[in-house]
Design an enzyme around this catalytic site. Structure first.
Site, PDB file in Angstrom:
ATOM      1  N   GLU A  44       0.826  -1.212   0.000  1.00 17.22           N
ATOM      2  CA  GLU A  44       0.000   0.000   0.000  1.00 17.22           C
ATOM      3  C   GLU A  44       0.863   1.266   0.000  1.00 17.22           C
ATOM      4  OE1 GLU A  44      -0.377  -2.599   1.944  1.00 17.22           O
ATOM      5  OE2 GLU A  44      -2.467  -3.240   1.955  1.00 17.22           O
ATOM      6  N   LEU A  45       1.963   1.233   0.763  1.00 14.70           N
ATOM      7  CA  LEU A  45       2.785   2.444   0.854  1.00 14.70           C
ATOM      8  C   LEU A  45       3.462   2.736  -0.481  1.00 14.70           C
ATOM      9  CD1 LEU A  45       3.798   4.722   2.687  1.00 14.70           C
ATOM     10  CD2 LEU A  45       5.806   3.325   3.180  1.00 14.70           C
ATOM     11  N   LYS A  46       3.931   1.671  -1.127  1.00 10.47           N
ATOM     12  CA  LYS A  46       4.551   1.845  -2.443  1.00 10.47           C
ATOM     13  C   LYS A  46       3.586   2.561  -3.389  1.00 10.47           C
ATOM     14  CE  LYS A  46       5.436  -0.791  -6.590  1.00 10.47           C
ATOM     15  NZ  LYS A  46       6.844  -0.519  -6.898  1.00 10.47           N
TER      16      LYS A  46
ATOM     17  N   LYS B  81      24.023  -0.518  -0.716  1.00 11.04           N
ATOM     18  CA  LYS B  81      23.455  -1.616   0.049  1.00 11.04           C
ATOM     19  C   LYS B  81      23.676  -1.490   1.549  1.00 11.04           C
ATOM     20  CE  LYS B  81      24.693  -5.517  -1.329  1.00 11.04           C
ATOM     21  NZ  LYS B  81      23.689  -6.400  -0.693  1.00 11.04           N
TER      22      LYS B  81
ATOM     23  N   ILE C  84      24.387  -5.175 -23.023  1.00  8.87           N
ATOM     24  CA  ILE C  84      24.516  -6.046 -21.851  1.00  8.87           C
ATOM     25  C   ILE C  84      23.425  -7.116 -21.810  1.00  8.87           C
ATOM     26  CG2 ILE C  84      24.749  -6.020 -19.315  1.00  8.87           C
ATOM     27  CD1 ILE C  84      27.024  -4.668 -20.958  1.00  8.87           C
TER      28      ILE C  84
ATOM     29  N   SER D 131      19.510  -6.896 -21.919  1.00  5.71           N
ATOM     30  CA  SER D 131      18.090  -6.556 -22.024  1.00  5.71           C
ATOM     31  C   SER D 131      17.898  -5.314 -22.880  1.00  5.71           C
ATOM     32  CB  SER D 131      17.482  -6.332 -20.640  1.00  5.71           C
ATOM     33  OG  SER D 131      18.142  -5.302 -19.967  1.00  5.71           O
TER      34      SER D 131
ATOM     35  N   ASP E 229      26.029 -13.327 -16.303  1.00  2.00           N
ATOM     36  CA  ASP E 229      26.041 -12.092 -15.513  1.00  2.00           C
ATOM     37  C   ASP E 229      26.285 -12.376 -14.035  1.00  2.00           C
ATOM     38  OD1 ASP E 229      25.366 -10.420 -17.672  1.00  2.00           O
ATOM     39  OD2 ASP E 229      23.219 -10.816 -17.421  1.00  2.00           O
TER      40      ASP E 229
ATOM     41  N   HIS F 266      29.285  -9.940 -16.852  1.00  2.00           N
ATOM     42  CA  HIS F 266      28.937  -8.533 -16.649  1.00  2.00           C
ATOM     43  C   HIS F 266      28.826  -8.250 -15.161  1.00  2.00           C
ATOM     44  CE1 HIS F 266      26.927  -4.721 -16.683  1.00  2.00           C
ATOM     45  NE2 HIS F 266      25.930  -5.239 -16.009  1.00  2.00           N
TER      46      HIS F 266
ATOM     47  N   HIS G 165      21.613   4.498 -16.260  1.00  2.00           N
ATOM     48  CA  HIS G 165      20.781   4.882 -15.116  1.00  2.00           C
ATOM     49  C   HIS G 165      20.164   6.258 -15.325  1.00  2.00           C
ATOM     50  CE1 HIS G 165      23.658   1.852 -13.684  1.00  2.00           C
ATOM     51  NE2 HIS G 165      22.568   1.360 -13.143  1.00  2.00           N
TER      52      HIS G 165
HETATM   53  N1  GLN Z   1      21.700  -9.134 -18.713  1.00  2.00           N
HETATM   54  C1  GLN Z   1      21.038  -8.330 -17.739  1.00  2.00           C
HETATM   55  C2  GLN Z   1      20.349  -7.176 -18.450  1.00  2.00           C
HETATM   56  O1  GLN Z   1      20.837  -6.741 -19.456  1.00  2.00           O
HETATM   57  C3  GLN Z   1      22.012  -7.768 -16.738  1.00  2.00           C
HETATM   58  C4  GLN Z   1      21.338  -6.906 -15.701  1.00  2.00           C
HETATM   59  C5  GLN Z   1      22.198  -6.493 -14.546  1.00  2.00           C
HETATM   60  O2  GLN Z   1      23.393  -6.377 -14.646  1.00  2.00           O
HETATM   61  N2  GLN Z   1      21.616  -6.201 -13.426  1.00  2.00           N
HETATM   62  O3  GLN Z   1      19.335  -6.692 -17.980  1.00  2.00           O
HETATM   63 ZN    ZN Z   2      24.477  -4.421 -14.854  1.00  2.00          ZN
END
Ligand code: GLN
Ligand code: ZN
Length: 751
Positions: A20-22, A113, A429, A431, A597, A639, A692
């Site tokens: 709910e908070l989310k 973290k 990478i 996705s 990965d 990765h 990001h």
């Molecule tokens: N192969 C994943 C992607 O491309 C790697 C994601 C990750 O490093 N967290 O989403």
């Molecule tokens: Zn990554």
């Protein structure tokens, strides 16, 4: 001075039993509800939590463990330590969210973290201009709310040592911990205010004392808590530690005049306790961060052994139950046996209460609960799913055969001949954007509105789109784009025996972001190939090599709840064996590059220096087990995405991957120097595009990054790629950014 208590937990989840908070916070951010509406929802959640904890039989209930975003950020507000750049935001709640998430013109604070958990806290910035002042409104308000409900709450605050140790020095300031002396008067003042407001106890969290982050943690603890205990007016002080063994900090705290110490007997093991003859020992005996049901008999025996080492002993969870889901109740899909082995947040509170009753009135007063616990323990020990002899035998056999590949130089030669890639090869990478259509299709499948075949067709169409896009852009090594994966760990967990996924087991990861970690409960076996059809299909659409994409064993464990009945290394090897089989199947299907990965490699790093080498050894071995089944001609990529590689840099080399892509766009390629320093000789793809951020990086800036990289790495070992997967980005941004990335590579190739 204080009445000791007998049953508590160190903190509770706050996202709401159904997130709910989310939802409320996200609606507030989107401008769809106002502050009053958000506050009402939040107050309702706090009220329910308090009522439930006290109804379940806790005689001391934590308060101020609610947070709109994060408790470390709350502490920064409490101490007046928000950065100057948010001070222009007039509304205090918006200022708080601006610090957490940024605004169009204000960059957010960093996030990292919380010890070795998957919870992320906001990293406070302490600069030369940070002037601490006390703002106790939140904690006083939450104390009062509890009192209004007739509950004498125990306010929880992050302690000064932990707060400063986790903060970051900015603008040339000295290490934050050097400002401890300035903070203590604020804590003294706060203690006075809490006492005035009627608090009997206060809980001051100092988990940093179980780590080696500070050289002199024990000395600091003794100084700080001697001072705080000397406050003229204050509640009884409980210093709470968790996530590991206290070591020298325990006797140091014991020498001060505080009234209680919370000790984690789960993560910290059977650590020795002494010197507490005048204190309350809050024994963290119910695991606060894993989901297994407590063996009540063993727990009671351990508690019995602790009586006598302190003035009084209270039963508690080992840490806040923030790290586990709310309740088992919604998990109707589990079979009875599995269900009986588990305890989520609500069940853990009941375990604490049961143990406290048994301590007070004897085991027979709660005999039924003890019998149920014993039955569950017996059922779990005997369940055939926990022990698969053929997997264990195969694992032994494979390990005997060794987990090394051929010499790296020979592999390189074989792969170069086969792949004939241009210099500075470009790739991604894994996705591609998880579009609205993809998410809709997945929801429709879950809801039964479309069938498996329709879903697969839609995902295949998506794969084709992504392959065409990459061909148009001129990328050299393609990916299928991972549209079919809900999550890079859950996707594999759902296809492996030995794991199960929960229905509603949400846990806060950071802010409003929640995750649903799978549960690893038994021996792991791969039922059938998991990704091969997708990779094979993608490869039929192009002449360029398509990389197979897998998640590594360490990351699968790091983002799951893991079994506690065998060493983590053994579980890692079982997962690794399944991944190894998958790499071989990919190779047999004509895939010539496989990426495994391991973004979480650094996450599981133990908190104590003495334990780090052993961890890195098994983590590296598990990765090598998972990647050494293929021929030398098959190129293995990995990765990693954590900006602070420092302590694991040697392990990165030991992984022995052919190509390592690594987050670097924000850290300006420093990681390359670090890799050089340890003689890293593999190929490396330092991210040149920060995924990001929604910003589209220009050709020129990525070319500059590449030229920079070429100072550290020869062209024949340098790859060109983004920082991380593209799943969270928008298709337009990604298209433009990758177009620029390919151009940058061509520009630099041309010299
Ligand atoms: N192969 C994943 C992607 O491309 C790697 C994601 C990750 O490093 N967290 O989403
Ligand atoms: Zn990554």
């Amino acid at each position: 001075m204080s009445t000791p208590f007998t049953a508590t937990i160190l903190g509770a989840p706050r996202i709401g039993p159904n997130r709910e908070l989310k939802r409320a916070v996200e609606r507030y951010w989107a401008g769809r509800i106002d502050r009053a509406a958000l506050e009402e929802i939040a107050a309702g959640l706090r009220r329910d939590t308090l009522a439930e904890l006290s109804r379940a039989g806790l005689d001391s209930v934590p308060v101020n463990t609610f947070s709109y975003y994060d408790q470390v950020l709350d502490t920064a507000v409490l101490l007046g330590a928000l950065p100057a750049r948010v001070s222009g935001v007039a509304d205090d709640l918006d200022r708080y969210f601006a610090a957490a998430r940024g605004t169009a013109d204000i960059p957010p604070l960093e996030m990292t973290k919380w010890f070795d958990t998957n919870y992320h806290y906001i990293v406070p910035e302490i600069g030369p201009d940070t002037a601490f002042t006390l703002n106790p409104a939140k904690v006083l308000n939450e104390l009062k709310e509890a009192q209004t409900q007739g509950i004498s709450g125990r306010p929880v605050i992050v302690g000064p040592i932990t707060f400063l140790a986790l903060s970051k020095a900015v603008d040339g300031a000295a290490a934050p911990i050097e400002r401890l002396g300035e903070l203590l008067p604020l804590y003294v003042e706060l203690l006075g205010r809490l006492a005035d407001a009627g608090a009997q106890w206060v809980q001051i969290d100092e988990p940093v004392l179980v780590t080696d982050i500070l050289d002199s943690g024990a000395e600091l603890a003794e100084q700080v808590y001697t001072t705080l205990a000397g406050a003229a007016k204050r509640p009884a002080i409980l210093v709470a530690t968790y996530f590991g063994e206290l070591g020298a900090a325990l006797p140091a705290l014991a020498r001060t005049q505080i009234e209680g110490i919370a000790v984690d007997f789960v993560a910290g093991g059977d650590q020795p306790v002494s010197g507490l003859a005048d204190k309350l020992l809050v024994a963290g005996i119910v695991d606060g961060r894993n989901i297994w049901r407590t063996n009540l008999e063993t727990a009671l025996a351990r508690l019995g052994a602790l009586v006598g080492s302190a003035k009084t002993v209270a039963v508690s969870t080992s840490c806040s139950t923030l790290h586990v889901p709310y309740s088992l109740e919604p998990e109707s899909d589990l079979d009875d046996a599995l269900r009986s082995w588990l305890a989520f947040g609500a069940e853990k509170v009941r375990e604490v209460a049961t143990l406290a009753t048994a301590m007070r009135d004897g085991r027979d007063a709660v005999a039924a609960a003890f019998e149920a616990s014993s039955a569950a323990v017996a059922s779990r020990a005997q369940d055939p799913r926990l022990h698969n002899d053929s997997v264990r035998a195969r694992l032994k056999e494979v390990l005997t055969g060794g987990i090394s590949r051929g010499p790296a130089a020979e592999r390189r030669k074989a792969q170069d001949a086969r792949l004939s890639l241009p210099s500075l090869p470009t790739t991604t990478i894994g996705s591609f954007p998880q579009t609205v259509e993809i998410r809709k299709a997945r929801a429709a499948l879950v809801a039964g509105e479309i069938d498996e075949a329709q879903y697969t067709d839609q995902m295949k169409a998506e794969v084709e789109t992504v392959i065409r896009l990459q061909e148009d852009l001129g990328l050299d090594v393609l990916v299928h784009g991972e549209p079919e994966r809900n999550d890079m760990v859950q996707y594999f967990a759902e296809q492996l025996d030995g794991f199960f996924a929960t229905k509603n087991g949400w846990v806060q990861s950071y802010g409003s972001r929640c995750v649903r970690p799978p549960v690893l409960f038994g021996d792991v076996t791969r039922r059938q190939p998991m990704t091969v059809e997708w990779a094979r299909y993608a490869q039929t659409l192009t002449d360029k090599p398509v990389k197979g994409m897998l998640t590594g064993p360490v990351t699968i464990l790091a983002w799951s709840f893991v079994r506690d009945d065998q060493p983590l290394a053994d579980s890692a090897n079982q997962v690794a064996l399944a991944i190894r089989d998958e790499t071989v199947d990919l190779q047999d299907a004509g895939i010539v590059i496989v990426q495994v990965d391991e973004p979480a490699l650094r996450e599981l790093l133990p908190l104590r220096n003495a334990d780090k080498a052993a961890y890195l050894q098994w983590a590296v071995d598990a990765f090598r087990l998972s990647t050494s089944g293929v021929s030398d001609e098959t190129q293995i990529h990995t990765h990693l995405c954590y900006s602070e590689f420092g302590e694991v840099i040697g392990a990165i080399a030991d992984l022995d991957a052919d190509v390592t892509s690594i987050e670097a766009a924000r850290s300006h390629m420093e990681v390359l120097d670090d890799l050089n320093e340890i003689g890293f000789a593999g190929s490396v793809g330092p991210g040149v595009y920060d995924i990001h951020s929604p910003r589209v990086p220009s050709v020129e800036e990525m070319a500059t990054s590449l030229r920079h990289a070429l100072d550290a790495v020869p062209a024949e070992r340098l790859w060109v790629n983004p920082d991380c997967g593209l799943k969270t980005r928008k298709t337009d941004e990604v298209t433009e950014s990758l177009r620029n990335l390919v151009r940058a590579a061509r520009l630099v190739r041309a010299g």
